[in-house]
Design an enzyme around this catalytic site. Sequence first.
Site, PDB file in Angstrom:
ATOM      1  CG  ASN A 133      -0.241  -0.399   2.466  1.00  0.00           C
ATOM      2  OD1 ASN A 133       0.672  -0.853   2.504  1.00  0.00           O
ATOM      3  ND2 ASN A 133      -0.954   0.354   3.611  1.00  0.00           N
ATOM      4  CB  ILE A 134       1.746   3.866  -2.287  1.00  0.00           C
ATOM      5  CG1 ILE A 134       2.633   2.480  -2.467  1.00  0.00           C
ATOM      6  CG2 ILE A 134       2.125   5.117  -2.596  1.00  0.00           C
ATOM      7  CD1 ILE A 134       2.965   2.542  -4.095  1.00  0.00           C
ATOM      8  CD  GLU A 135      -1.479   4.666   4.448  1.00  0.00           C
ATOM      9  OE1 GLU A 135      -0.840   5.442   5.281  1.00  0.00           O
ATOM     10  OE2 GLU A 135      -1.972   3.652   4.892  1.00  0.00           O
ATOM     11  CB  CYS A 176      -5.164  -1.333  -1.594  1.00  0.00           C
ATOM     12  SG  CYS A 176      -6.618  -1.037  -0.626  1.00  0.00           S
ATOM     13  CD  GLU A 208      -5.256  -6.167  -1.395  1.00  0.00           C
ATOM     14  OE1 GLU A 208      -4.576  -5.072  -1.159  1.00  0.00           O
ATOM     15  OE2 GLU A 208      -6.106  -6.605  -0.553  1.00  0.00           O
ATOM     16  CB  CYS A 214     -10.729  -2.525   0.640  1.00  0.00           C
ATOM     17  SG  CYS A 214     -10.239  -2.310  -0.778  1.00  0.00           S
ATOM     18  CB  CYS A 255      -8.745  -4.472  -3.466  1.00  0.00           C
ATOM     19  SG  CYS A 255      -7.429  -3.330  -3.474  1.00  0.00           S
TER      20      CYS A 255
HETATM   21  N1  THU Z   1      -5.089  -1.695   2.671  1.00  0.00           N
HETATM   22  C1  THU Z   1      -4.576  -2.552   1.590  1.00  0.00           C
HETATM   23  O1  THU Z   1      -3.457  -2.086   1.277  1.00  0.00           O
HETATM   24  N2  THU Z   1      -5.391  -3.636   1.378  1.00  0.00           N
HETATM   25  C2  THU Z   1      -6.308  -4.279   1.732  1.00  0.00           C
HETATM   26  O2  THU Z   1      -7.076  -4.962   1.326  1.00  0.00           O
HETATM   27  C3  THU Z   1      -6.963  -3.170   2.918  1.00  0.00           C
HETATM   28  C4  THU Z   1      -6.534  -2.043   3.103  1.00  0.00           C
HETATM   29  C5  THU Z   1      -4.322  -0.454   3.128  1.00  0.00           C
HETATM   30  C6  THU Z   1      -5.190   0.787   2.653  1.00  0.00           C
HETATM   31  C7  THU Z   1      -4.661   1.558   3.697  1.00  0.00           C
HETATM   32  O3  THU Z   1      -3.510   2.075   3.289  1.00  0.00           O
HETATM   33  C8  THU Z   1      -4.195   0.931   4.774  1.00  0.00           C
HETATM   34  O4  THU Z   1      -4.272  -0.360   4.486  1.00  0.00           O
HETATM   35  C9  THU Z   1      -5.286   1.186   5.903  1.00  0.00           C
HETATM   36  O5  THU Z   1      -6.665   1.174   5.562  1.00  0.00           O
END
Ligand code: THU
Length: 130
Positions: free
Chosen positions: A41-43, A52, A54, A85, A88
């Site tokens: 994941n890259i915020e 996310c 995925e 999520c 995804c």
């Molecule tokens: N996140 C994912 O990377 N994949 C998922 O299936 C669930 C959530 C990440 C998104 C965000 O960066 C962090 O988890 C918290 O929600």
Amino acid sequence: MADDLFKTAREAMGRAHAPYSKFPVGAAIRADDGKVYAGANIEVISFPEGWCAETTAIGHMVMAGGRRIEEVAVIAEKMARCTPCGGCRQRLAEFGTPDTRIHLCDASGIVETVTLAELLPLAFDSEALK
Ligand code: THU
């Protein structure tokens, strides 16, 4: 056999950029070309702009020429059995089949394996646009 996917997902999780949620996630996809594609994941400081693990992995797969997802491993540092999520699930469905296997992992390995059909029943699919 999916142990390599688990290990790749765990390694990818180490490259997450998750300074805001502090919830690193890693994913690894085995595609129809036999290759494995990783993602984390890259915020972004403007929170809704992040994405996310995925989604990162799907982007890597598509750009390298892979098209069908055969199996996926997902791992989160702070949660055993982190499930993809909703967004995804739809993205995985775009490149997977109802039988595509999703391996939910904790720090030591695969905890549970489910299918895409189980994760996204009654999916909105390409039939709808015909
Ligand atoms: N996140 C994912 O990377 N994949 C998922 O299936 C669930 C959530 C990440 C998104 C965000 O960066 C962090 O988890 C918290 O929600």
